[in-house]
Write an enzyme that holds these catalytic residues in place. Structure first.
Site, PDB file in Angstrom:
ATOM      1  N   ASP A 137       5.143  -1.408 -10.989  1.00 49.89           N
ATOM      2  CA  ASP A 137       6.092  -2.513 -11.155  1.00 49.89           C
ATOM      3  C   ASP A 137       7.008  -2.322 -12.354  1.00 49.89           C
ATOM      4  OD1 ASP A 137       4.655  -3.814  -9.008  1.00 49.89           O
ATOM      5  OD2 ASP A 137       3.112  -4.243 -10.502  1.00 49.89           O
ATOM      6  N   HIS A 191       8.784  -2.397  -3.869  1.00 53.33           N
ATOM      7  CA  HIS A 191       9.978  -2.078  -4.639  1.00 53.33           C
ATOM      8  C   HIS A 191      11.048  -3.137  -4.384  1.00 53.33           C
ATOM      9  CE1 HIS A 191       8.712   2.428  -4.798  1.00 53.33           C
ATOM     10  NE2 HIS A 191       8.020   1.648  -5.588  1.00 53.33           N
TER      11      HIS A 191
HETATM   12  P1  IMP Z   1      -4.882  -0.283  -3.793  1.00 57.28           P
HETATM   13  O1  IMP Z   1      -3.822   0.725  -4.030  1.00 57.28           O
HETATM   14  O2  IMP Z   1      -4.460  -1.415  -2.895  1.00 57.28           O
HETATM   15  O3  IMP Z   1      -6.176   0.319  -3.388  1.00 57.28           O
HETATM   16  O4  IMP Z   1      -5.174  -0.995  -5.208  1.00 57.28           O
HETATM   17  C1  IMP Z   1      -5.778  -0.298  -6.290  1.00 57.28           C
HETATM   18  C2  IMP Z   1      -5.276  -0.835  -7.611  1.00 57.28           C
HETATM   19  O5  IMP Z   1      -3.939  -0.418  -7.825  1.00 57.28           O
HETATM   20  C3  IMP Z   1      -5.226  -2.368  -7.710  1.00 57.28           C
HETATM   21  O6  IMP Z   1      -5.521  -2.743  -9.036  1.00 57.28           O
HETATM   22  C4  IMP Z   1      -3.786  -2.705  -7.374  1.00 57.28           C
HETATM   23  O7  IMP Z   1      -3.393  -3.946  -7.901  1.00 57.28           O
HETATM   24  C5  IMP Z   1      -3.085  -1.540  -8.020  1.00 57.28           C
HETATM   25  N1  IMP Z   1      -1.807  -1.208  -7.388  1.00 57.28           N
HETATM   26  C6  IMP Z   1      -1.606  -0.486  -6.278  1.00 57.28           C
HETATM   27  N2  IMP Z   1      -0.303  -0.338  -6.038  1.00 57.28           N
HETATM   28  C7  IMP Z   1       0.346  -0.981  -7.019  1.00 57.28           C
HETATM   29  C8  IMP Z   1       1.739  -1.161  -7.331  1.00 57.28           C
HETATM   30  O8  IMP Z   1       2.651  -0.682  -6.652  1.00 57.28           O
HETATM   31  N3  IMP Z   1       2.000  -1.892  -8.441  1.00 57.28           N
HETATM   32  C9  IMP Z   1       1.023  -2.406  -9.241  1.00 57.28           C
HETATM   33  N4  IMP Z   1      -0.278  -2.244  -9.000  1.00 57.28           N
HETATM   34  C10 IMP Z   1      -0.613  -1.543  -7.891  1.00 57.28           C
END
Ligand code: IMP
Length: 455
Positions: free
Chosen positions: A18, A46
């Site tokens: 982010d 995004h």
């Molecule tokens: P997952 O990718 O859904 O398995 O999430 C794993 C961790 O990465 C969690 O803490 C999510 O909140 C974080 N996360 C995954 N993608 C993003 C992103 O694009 N921005 C911020 N946090 C992310």
């Protein structure tokens, strides 16, 4: 033999996601023939504002908003076809030409059972920790706080191989049916055991029919994108890689286990696209002027007070993907310097600097202290990092609204000093500063090492 003159660049987040990568990719896309996603899936969000209109993209590369650009979903991405089709539909309804979207036949598919598995694991782990586990167990085993988009289970199946479906399989009905018959049997057994009473088994035939339909719609976009990118490079066409998630969430180099399941640093570009690393000559590390994090895991500079609340409100720090309020903290330069090293950042882009306006004092972490020992080295281990106390340096803040600044010199002295300190500590020049969500609200510091050598 001369060096290959083809220019390939990458935009990659140096924190926990982010950072505002979408805006930068959108700004740069016009100069590139293709914008390529190489990792992650619909967990990424995004936001791009063009002409006052906000676009929220999850799977489609931000380059789609640039008419001259091919938007490529590389093999390293995990694609939820239903979400992708929804996103394509929304873009079409807003007049965006989506014919320029290309999807790798080798990208993996996120299936409905992956999302169920993601949610069931998270639920199981959070209830285990709530009900009766002792404190040590609670710290060691806990939910990751995933986006529940099925990302981890889809990547796990990619590694498991026999239970994986790739985009190319969606246009091979017989292969798809046979695979899904076997996979659904296995998933139902596993998920049934985890979820227990009330579990609704997945119907292989229903999913097969749905996926064949998706395959028909996506078929014109499915290509071997490694060859496509090689052809573009041979023609001398410039390529831009768009990192999703961020370096601190990289499965190998982030705050493991509180990470995502892909190589979300710049290191993922090679495996996720088929373009070899020596072809990439510019890596732009995107750094938010403060820190945010969504989900679980350590965040040494986290703020739990009204300063954090104020930054969250002004920065609209609520997830594009899940709507969750983001955790907010001071800028952690120990983490950023490490990420810049791992991702090989050749320059920095500082975003959301305007959000800090009005803070009388700004703090930045320049070292960590653990058990009385101070070090400038980052600790890429989620459990060990829990014990790190940030060593905070204080800098005077700025009160002026900077959203109308278009050159570095127009920034208040204290904002300039803040930028100088970042590049001095990280050792990488700041070339771009974002002072608002619109394309125009951007300061391009064109001269090499501009901010370092001017005042
Ligand atoms: P997952 O990718 O859904 O398995 O999430 C794993 C961790 O990465 C969690 O803490 C999510 O909140 C974080 N996360 C995954 N993608 C993003 C992103 O694009 N921005 C911020 N946090 C992310």
């Amino acid at each position: 033999m001369g060096q290959n003159p083809v220019h390939a660049a990458a935009v990659v987040g140096l924190q926990w996601g982010d950072e505002g990568k979408g805006k930068l990719v959108d700004l740069l896309a016009g100069k590139y023939r293709a914008v390529v996603r190489y990792n992650g899936g619909a967990n990424a969000g995004h936001s791009v504002v063009v002409g006052g209109e906000r676009y929220s993209l999850h799977l489609v590369p931000s380059g789609i908003l640039s008419p001259s650009c091919e938007a490529v979903i590389g093999n390293g991405v995990v694609v939820d076809p239903l979400r992708l089709l929804e996103e394509i539909q929304t873009l079409k309804s807003r007049g965006v030409d989506t014919k320029r979207l290309v999807i790798s036949d080798r990208a993996h598919v996120v299936m409905p059972y992956h999302k169920a598995e993601d949610a069931a694991r998270e639920e199981l782990l959070s209830t285990t920790t709530e009900s009766g586990a002792d404190d040590t167990t609670k710290k060691v085993i806990s939910a990751i706080g995933t986006t529940k988009r099925g990302i981890g289970p889809a990547y796990a199946d990619k590694i498991n191989r026999s239970t994986a479906i790739r985009i190319g399989d969606l246009v091979r009905a017989d292969v798809l049916r046979t695979k899904l018959d076997m996979i659904c049997g296995l998933k139902n057994a596993i998920l049934g055991a985890i979820v227990g009473e009330g579990f609704e088994p997945f119907d292989a035939e229903e999913i097969t029919t749905q996926m064949i339909e998706c395959g028909k719609e996506l078929a014109p976009m499915i290509k071997d994108t490694a060859y496509l990118l090689d052809d573009l490079r041979k023609e001398g066409q410039p390529i831009l890689f768009e990192g999703a998630n961020a370096t601190m969430l990289d499965v190998d180099h982030g705050t493991y286990p509180f990470v995502t399941s892909s190589n979300s640093s710049a290191l993922g570009i090679g495996p996720g696209s088929g373009v070899p690393p020596q072809c990439i000559d510019q890596i732009i590390g995107v750094v938010k002027a403060y820190s945010t994090r969504v989900g679980g895991g350590p965040m040494p500079t986290e703020l739990f007070d009204s300063i954090g609340d104020g930054i969250r409100e002004r920065g609209r720090e609520f997830g594009t993907t899940t709507g969750r309020p983001r955790r907010v903290g001071w800028l952690d330069l120990v983490a950023v310097k490490y990420s810049a090293m791992v991702s090989g950042a050749t320059e920095l882009c500082i975003t959301l600097l305007d959000v800090l306006a009005g803070e009388p004092e700004l703090k930045i972490a320049t070292a960590y202290s653990i058990d009385g020992n101070t070090s400038e080295r980052f600790i890429p281990d989620g459990h060990a990092l829990e014990h790190a106390e940030p060593v905070l340096e204080s800098m005077p803040g700025f009160s002026e609204d900077i959203t109308a600044a278009r050159t570095f010199d127009e920034l208040p002295t204290n904002a300039k000093a803040y930028i100088h300190r970042i590049e001095e500590f990280v050792g990488v020049p700041v070339r771009t500063i974002s002072v608002g969500p619109d394309r125009e609200q951007t300061i391009m510091c064109d001269t090499p090492s501009h901010a370092v050598c001017t005042n």
